[in-house]
Motif scaffolding. Structure first.
Motif, PDB file in Angstrom:
ATOM      1  N   TYR A 111       0.830  -1.197   0.000  1.00  8.08           N
ATOM      2  CA  TYR A 111       0.000   0.000   0.000  1.00  8.08           C
ATOM      3  C   TYR A 111       0.876   1.262   0.000  1.00  8.08           C
ATOM      4  CZ  TYR A 111      -4.627  -2.001   0.743  1.00  8.08           C
ATOM      5  OH  TYR A 111      -5.820  -2.644   0.573  1.00  8.08           O
ATOM      6  N   PRO A 112       0.378   2.338  -0.592  1.00  5.81           N
ATOM      7  CA  PRO A 112       1.079   3.629  -0.475  1.00  5.81           C
ATOM      8  C   PRO A 112       1.092   4.104   0.976  1.00  5.81           C
ATOM      9  CG  PRO A 112      -0.533   3.684  -2.245  1.00  5.81           C
ATOM     10  CD  PRO A 112      -0.805   2.432  -1.466  1.00  5.81           C
ATOM     11  N   ARG A 113       2.068   4.864   1.327  1.00  3.38           N
ATOM     12  CA  ARG A 113       2.133   5.439   2.671  1.00  3.38           C
ATOM     13  C   ARG A 113       2.670   6.877   2.559  1.00  3.38           C
ATOM     14  NH1 ARG A 113       6.232   1.830   2.147  1.00  3.38           N
ATOM     15  NH2 ARG A 113       8.371   2.616   2.443  1.00  3.38           N
ATOM     16  N   PHE A 114       2.215   7.712   3.467  1.00  6.72           N
ATOM     17  CA  PHE A 114       2.631   9.121   3.479  1.00  6.72           C
ATOM     18  C   PHE A 114       3.988   9.227   4.172  1.00  6.72           C
ATOM     19  CE2 PHE A 114      -1.952   9.362   3.082  1.00  6.72           C
ATOM     20  CZ  PHE A 114      -2.107  10.299   2.063  1.00  6.72           C
ATOM     21  N   ALA A 115       4.935   9.850   3.470  1.00  3.00           N
ATOM     22  CA  ALA A 115       6.291   9.947   3.996  1.00  3.00           C
ATOM     23  C   ALA A 115       6.404  10.948   5.133  1.00  3.00           C
ATOM     24  CB  ALA A 115       7.251  10.324   2.875  1.00  3.00           C
ATOM     25  N   GLU A 116       5.506  11.932   5.173  1.00  9.41           N
ATOM     26  CA  GLU A 116       5.568  12.976   6.195  1.00  9.41           C
ATOM     27  C   GLU A 116       4.207  13.636   6.311  1.00  9.41           C
ATOM     28  OE1 GLU A 116       7.332  16.649   3.564  1.00  9.41           O
ATOM     29  OE2 GLU A 116       8.745  15.052   4.142  1.00  9.41           O
ATOM     30  N   PRO A 117       3.939  14.266   7.433  1.00  7.42           N
ATOM     31  CA  PRO A 117       2.657  14.973   7.561  1.00  7.42           C
ATOM     32  C   PRO A 117       2.638  16.199   6.644  1.00  7.42           C
ATOM     33  CG  PRO A 117       3.793  14.808   9.699  1.00  7.42           C
ATOM     34  CD  PRO A 117       4.746  14.342   8.647  1.00  7.42           C
TER      35      PRO A 117
ATOM     36  N   ALA B 160       0.508  30.538  -1.588  1.00  2.47           N
ATOM     37  CA  ALA B 160       0.646  29.452  -0.614  1.00  2.47           C
ATOM     38  C   ALA B 160       0.982  28.160  -1.344  1.00  2.47           C
ATOM     39  CB  ALA B 160      -0.627  29.295   0.197  1.00  2.47           C
ATOM     40  N   LEU B 161       1.709  27.274  -0.649  1.00  2.00           N
ATOM     41  CA  LEU B 161       2.089  25.983  -1.225  1.00  2.00           C
ATOM     42  C   LEU B 161       1.864  24.903  -0.176  1.00  2.00           C
ATOM     43  CD1 LEU B 161       3.467  24.378  -3.547  1.00  2.00           C
ATOM     44  CD2 LEU B 161       5.641  24.780  -2.359  1.00  2.00           C
ATOM     45  N   LEU B 162       1.037  23.892  -0.523  1.00  2.00           N
ATOM     46  CA  LEU B 162       0.791  22.749   0.342  1.00  2.00           C
ATOM     47  C   LEU B 162       1.425  21.525  -0.310  1.00  2.00           C
ATOM     48  CD1 LEU B 162      -2.962  23.427   1.189  1.00  2.00           C
ATOM     49  CD2 LEU B 162      -1.029  23.715   2.717  1.00  2.00           C
ATOM     50  N   ALA B 163       2.200  20.755   0.478  1.00  8.37           N
ATOM     51  CA  ALA B 163       2.949  19.617  -0.068  1.00  8.37           C
ATOM     52  C   ALA B 163       2.434  18.306   0.521  1.00  8.37           C
ATOM     53  CB  ALA B 163       4.434  19.785   0.230  1.00  8.37           C
ATOM     54  N   CYS B 164       2.257  17.311  -0.365  1.00 11.77           N
ATOM     55  CA  CYS B 164       1.846  15.972   0.039  1.00 11.77           C
ATOM     56  C   CYS B 164       2.851  14.978  -0.561  1.00 11.77           C
ATOM     57  CB  CYS B 164       0.434  15.668  -0.449  1.00 11.77           C
ATOM     58  SG  CYS B 164      -0.155  14.017  -0.047  1.00 11.77           S
ATOM     59  N   VAL B 165       3.583  14.235   0.301  1.00 15.06           N
ATOM     60  CA  VAL B 165       4.623  13.307  -0.151  1.00 15.06           C
ATOM     61  C   VAL B 165       4.152  11.882   0.131  1.00 15.06           C
ATOM     62  CG1 VAL B 165       7.036  12.630   0.042  1.00 15.06           C
ATOM     63  CG2 VAL B 165       6.374  15.042   0.334  1.00 15.06           C
TER      64      VAL B 165
ATOM     65  N   ASN C  53       6.254  15.768  -8.588  1.00 18.61           N
ATOM     66  CA  ASN C  53       7.665  15.464  -8.815  1.00 18.61           C
ATOM     67  C   ASN C  53       7.909  13.979  -8.551  1.00 18.61           C
ATOM     68  OD1 ASN C  53      10.402  15.701  -9.203  1.00 18.61           O
ATOM     69  ND2 ASN C  53      10.792  16.437  -7.115  1.00 18.61           N
ATOM     70  N   ASP C  54       8.389  13.265  -9.584  1.00 25.19           N
ATOM     71  CA  ASP C  54       8.797  11.858  -9.456  1.00 25.19           C
ATOM     72  C   ASP C  54       7.687  10.955  -8.934  1.00 25.19           C
ATOM     73  OD1 ASP C  54      11.304  12.591 -10.336  1.00 25.19           O
ATOM     74  OD2 ASP C  54      12.094  12.872  -8.300  1.00 25.19           O
ATOM     75  N   HIS C  55       6.462  11.290  -9.226  1.00 23.67           N
ATOM     76  CA  HIS C  55       5.334  10.434  -8.838  1.00 23.67           C
ATOM     77  C   HIS C  55       5.302  10.227  -7.314  1.00 23.67           C
ATOM     78  CE1 HIS C  55       2.020   8.068 -10.289  1.00 23.67           C
ATOM     79  NE2 HIS C  55       2.375   7.007  -9.559  1.00 23.67           N
ATOM     80  N   ARG C  56       5.916  11.177  -6.589  1.00 19.04           N
ATOM     81  CA  ARG C  56       6.003  11.046  -5.118  1.00 19.04           C
ATOM     82  C   ARG C  56       5.524  12.299  -4.400  1.00 19.04           C
ATOM     83  NH1 ARG C  56      10.073  12.064  -1.144  1.00 19.04           N
ATOM     84  NH2 ARG C  56      10.038  10.491   0.553  1.00 19.04           N
ATOM     85  N   SER C  57       5.932  13.461  -4.884  1.00 14.68           N
ATOM     86  CA  SER C  57       5.564  14.729  -4.245  1.00 14.68           C
ATOM     87  C   SER C  57       4.494  15.423  -5.059  1.00 14.68           C
ATOM     88  CB  SER C  57       6.801  15.631  -4.119  1.00 14.68           C
ATOM     89  OG  SER C  57       7.815  14.993  -3.358  1.00 14.68           O
ATOM     90  N   TRP C  58       3.431  15.846  -4.350  1.00 11.79           N
ATOM     91  CA  TRP C  58       2.288  16.474  -5.001  1.00 11.79           C
ATOM     92  C   TRP C  58       2.035  17.820  -4.317  1.00 11.79           C
ATOM     93  CZ3 TRP C  58       0.227  13.729  -9.117  1.00 11.79           C
ATOM     94  CH2 TRP C  58       0.677  12.418  -9.226  1.00 11.79           C
ATOM     95  N   TYR C  59       2.103  18.887  -5.109  1.00  9.55           N
ATOM     96  CA  TYR C  59       2.021  20.243  -4.549  1.00  9.55           C
ATOM     97  C   TYR C  59       0.758  20.946  -5.032  1.00  9.55           C
ATOM     98  CZ  TYR C  59       6.983  19.331  -3.766  1.00  9.55           C
ATOM     99  OH  TYR C  59       8.178  18.777  -3.378  1.00  9.55           O
TER     100      TYR C  59
ATOM    101  N   GLN D 182      -5.513  12.838  -0.296  1.00 10.33           N
ATOM    102  CA  GLN D 182      -5.970  11.471  -0.091  1.00 10.33           C
ATOM    103  C   GLN D 182      -5.574  10.575  -1.263  1.00 10.33           C
ATOM    104  OE1 GLN D 182     -10.551  11.363  -1.558  1.00 10.33           O
ATOM    105  NE2 GLN D 182     -10.202  12.283   0.452  1.00 10.33           N
ATOM    106  N   VAL D 183      -5.410   9.311  -0.925  1.00  9.95           N
ATOM    107  CA  VAL D 183      -5.051   8.294  -1.917  1.00  9.95           C
ATOM    108  C   VAL D 183      -6.200   7.283  -1.991  1.00  9.95           C
ATOM    109  CG1 VAL D 183      -3.360   6.526  -2.580  1.00  9.95           C
ATOM    110  CG2 VAL D 183      -2.605   8.604  -1.380  1.00  9.95           C
TER     111      VAL D 183
END
Length: 426
Positions: free
Chosen positions: A47-53, A65-70, A108-114, A131-132
């Motif tokens: 399963y995917p997992r979030f690398a950081e809050p 403003a910039l919100l990051a989801c890794v 970025n790299d199918h990992r970071s979503w801004y 959400q995933v």
């Protein structure tokens, strides 16, 4: 018939999903907002997992403003951004769903979503979810705090005020901003002022109430609003206190000798500013020019009235009146100009020659011989008339008598001693 009903329901569900994905509307009852069906993975490690809050973000209104989801191990799953309080779908994977032109997406790299929000407004404040589309759905959320620097609400804030002395006055200052601004008052010149019996430099709160205002309260006041978001802001409010003229005279009796220049002085206080002028004891207004020079010196509501009289003659001695008038009243004061004896430095050539041949002796004391310069330095101003009465003047020939008598007595004494000595020897 049952098969037909089942197909009918499936079609409606598909239409509802397409509608939500194109309009940015939320799905009811907290359903997974990703427009693709959840993917079931038998192994939890897959399963995917979030690398950081998702970090909370604070931004000043008008900025970006910039919100990051890794997300690690995303594989074939998809990421969506959702505005939680309105349940609005903002993006699904690579696609922007919302119609808000200020919102954009990068990855970025199918990992970071801004999630990018340009020109942030107060309406953007709130929770955002990444959400995933796993089963069950996995998500993280972050808060976007939008702060607003303070601003003065002009139509709810006092303007320049004019009040009568002795009345009560209230100044009001309303400010907006986020967080709620803190408001304080102080004088523009930084001086302390009397506030309900206390001498203070700063007063907190949106209102400044001064009881029994006096002319000392007159001046510019600053309403300052701050909330920790730069810049702080202030508004200048002028408080003007009206009162009738008041007059004071430093010297009500002036002395001068003929030929001297003299300056008379009056001090006035008034607001509105008073009309000031001088008159003679006959009531004639004095016009500046020639013999007279009238000049005021202003300092706020204070005025210093000066009248210079040049080359005084006998006709100039008498009373002079300084007058101050404004719309609330008038007042006046009288200065009397008297003649005094002129000091030696002001004597005529004939008088000087006489004084040079005279000796001054204090009454009841031994004679004191003084030069003309010493006399001039002693006899100054009004005291000259009093001092000169304490002295007797003798002609120089009388003063010379004492040294002659002394020499004669000395010669007689010497002659007597010689005779006595000769008689003793014989």
């Amino acid at each position: 018939m049952t098969l037909f009903i089942h197909l009918y329901c499936v079609v409606w569900i598909m239409l509802l999903t397409v509608y939500c994905s194109t309009t940015g509307q939320g799905l009811p009852n907290g359903l997974n907002v990703v427009s693709v069906a959840p993917i079931e993975v038998p192994n939890e490690s897959m399963y995917p997992r979030f690398a950081e809050p998702i970090p909370n973000v604070t931004v000043t209104v008008g900025r970006d403003a910039l919100l990051a989801c890794v997300v690690d191990n995303l594989r074939g799953f998809k990421v969506a951004w959702v505005r939680m309080d309105t349940q609005t779908i903002l993006s699904i994977h690579h696609n922007i769903i919302t119609q808000n032109p200020r919102i954009s997406l990068s990855y970025n790299d199918h990992r970071s979503w801004y999630l990018h929000i340009k020109n942030v407004q107060e309406v953007d404040r709130g929770w955002y979810m990444c959400q995933v589309n796993t089963d069950p759905m996995r998500s993280r959320k972050g808060y976007l705090q939008v702060v607003v620097p303070p601003s003065i609400i002009d139509n709810m804030t006092s303007t320049d005020m004019v009040v009568r002395e002795g009345t009560d006055v209230t100044l009001v200052c309303q400010a907006s901003g986020y967080p709620e601004p803190y408001v304080m008052w102080r004088r523009e010149d930084g001086q302390d002022f009397n506030y309900n019996g206390d001498s203070v430099g700063v007063v907190d709160g949106e209102t400044l109430t001064i009881t029994k205002v006096s002319r000392l309260h007159m001046g510019a006041y600053l309403c300052i609003a701050s909330n920790g978001v730069p810049p702080s802001i202030s508004k200048r409010i002028m408080l003007m206190v009206q009162f009738p003229p008041m007059l004071s005279i430093p010297n009500q009796l002036e002395g001068a000798y003929i030929g001297q220049d003299v300056t008379l002085e009056c001090h006035t206080e008034a607001f509105p500013s008073s009309i000031n002028y001088w008159t003679t004891d006959r009531g004639d207004m004095i016009i500046s020019g020639g013999k007279y020079e009238a000049f005021p010196v202003d300092s706020g509501y204070n005025k210093f009235m000066m009248l210079k009289i040049r080359n005084i003659t006998k006709e100039d001695f008498g009373s002079y009146k300084c007058i101050a008038k404004n719309s609330l009243g008038e007042t006046d004061g009288i200065i009397k100009l008297d003649e005094i004896p002129a000091p030696p430095s002001a004597f005529t050539t004939t008088q000087k020659s006489i004084l040079d041949n005279q000796t001054i002796r204090k009454k009841g004391q031994p004679q004191i011989v003084q030069t003309n310069d010493a006399v001039s330095s002693t006899f100054q101003g009004v005291a000259f008339g009093e001092q000169i009465r304490d002295f007797d003047f003798y002609e120089e020939e009388n003063i010379a008598t004492e040294p002659k008598l002394g020499k004669l007595l000395y010669a007689l004494l010497l002659y007597h001693l010689i005779n006595v000595t000769l008689q003793l020897r014989s």
